[in-house]
Write a protein that holds these residues in place. Structure first.
Motif, short mmCIF file in Angstrom:
data_model
loop_
_atom_site.label_atom_id
_atom_site.label_comp_id
_atom_site.label_asym_id
_atom_site.label_seq_id
_atom_site.Cartn_x
_atom_site.Cartn_y
_atom_site.Cartn_z
N VAL A 25 23.72 22.49 -53.27
CA VAL A 25 22.54 22.98 -53.98
C VAL A 25 22.89 24.27 -54.69
CG1 VAL A 25 20.89 21.95 -52.35
CG2 VAL A 25 21.72 24.27 -51.96
N VAL A 31 14.39 21.79 -52.37
CA VAL A 31 15.00 21.00 -51.32
C VAL A 31 13.93 20.48 -50.38
CG1 VAL A 31 17.23 22.17 -51.38
CG2 VAL A 31 15.45 23.04 -49.87
N GLU A 32 14.22 19.36 -49.76
CA GLU A 32 13.34 18.77 -48.76
C GLU A 32 13.92 18.98 -47.38
OE1 GLU A 32 10.35 17.36 -49.38
OE2 GLU A 32 10.64 17.84 -51.51
N LYS A 33 13.07 19.08 -46.39
CA LYS A 33 13.53 19.19 -45.01
C LYS A 33 14.44 18.01 -44.71
CE LYS A 33 11.89 19.59 -40.29
NZ LYS A 33 10.72 19.74 -39.41
N GLN A 35 17.43 17.56 -46.07
CA GLN A 35 18.36 17.35 -47.18
C GLN A 35 19.66 18.13 -46.93
OE1 GLN A 35 16.68 18.20 -51.06
NE2 GLN A 35 18.69 18.62 -51.94
N ASP A 36 20.80 17.50 -47.23
CA ASP A 36 22.09 18.17 -47.11
C ASP A 36 22.15 19.31 -48.12
OD1 ASP A 36 22.90 16.37 -45.17
OD2 ASP A 36 24.06 15.14 -46.56
N ILE A 37 22.57 20.51 -47.65
CA ILE A 37 22.66 21.65 -48.57
C ILE A 37 24.06 22.23 -48.69
CG2 ILE A 37 20.22 22.27 -48.40
CD1 ILE A 37 21.05 24.52 -46.44
N THR A 50 21.93 20.61 -42.98
CA THR A 50 20.73 20.17 -43.66
C THR A 50 19.70 21.28 -43.69
OG1 THR A 50 19.78 19.27 -41.63
CG2 THR A 50 21.08 17.75 -42.98
N SER A 51 18.80 21.19 -44.65
CA SER A 51 17.74 22.18 -44.76
C SER A 51 16.72 21.96 -43.64
CB SER A 51 17.05 22.05 -46.12
OG SER A 51 15.99 22.98 -46.18
N SER A 54 11.28 22.53 -46.19
CA SER A 54 11.15 22.17 -47.60
C SER A 54 10.81 23.44 -48.38
CB SER A 54 10.03 21.15 -47.80
OG SER A 54 10.35 19.93 -47.18
#
Length: 80
Positions: A25, A31-33, A35-37, A50-51, A54
């Motif tokens: 990112v 970003v959504e909860k 989601q790989d960041i 991950t996040s 969100s």
């Protein structure tokens, strides 16, 4: 406005640190909860963080190739 500090999680009892391989990112991305960041490499494995919330990425605290201690803040996300 609540800003969430994303910290490097511990993956396994012996993990003390990891290297930032690649940010998935950029600042300003939504970003959504879950989601790989970011991709992280340790002595034993490579994994994606991950996040936990969100929102919008407001800062990446570390750069690619940086070594980071477990529990250190690696990114900040403004919570939706």
């Amino acid at each position: 406005m609540e800003v969430y500090n994303v910290k490097l999680p511990q993956q396994g009892a012996s993990m003390t640190d990891g290297d930032i391989v690649e940010w998935l990112v950029t600042v300003g991305d939504k970003v959504e909860k879950g989601q790989d960041i970011v991709e992280v490499d340790t002595a034993k494995t490579t994994f994606n963080v991950t996040s936990p919330v969100s929102g919008t990425v407001v800062n990446l605290e570390r750069e690619e190739d940086d070594n980071v201690e477990v529990g250190e803040v690696i990114a900040k996300i403004e919570v939706d």
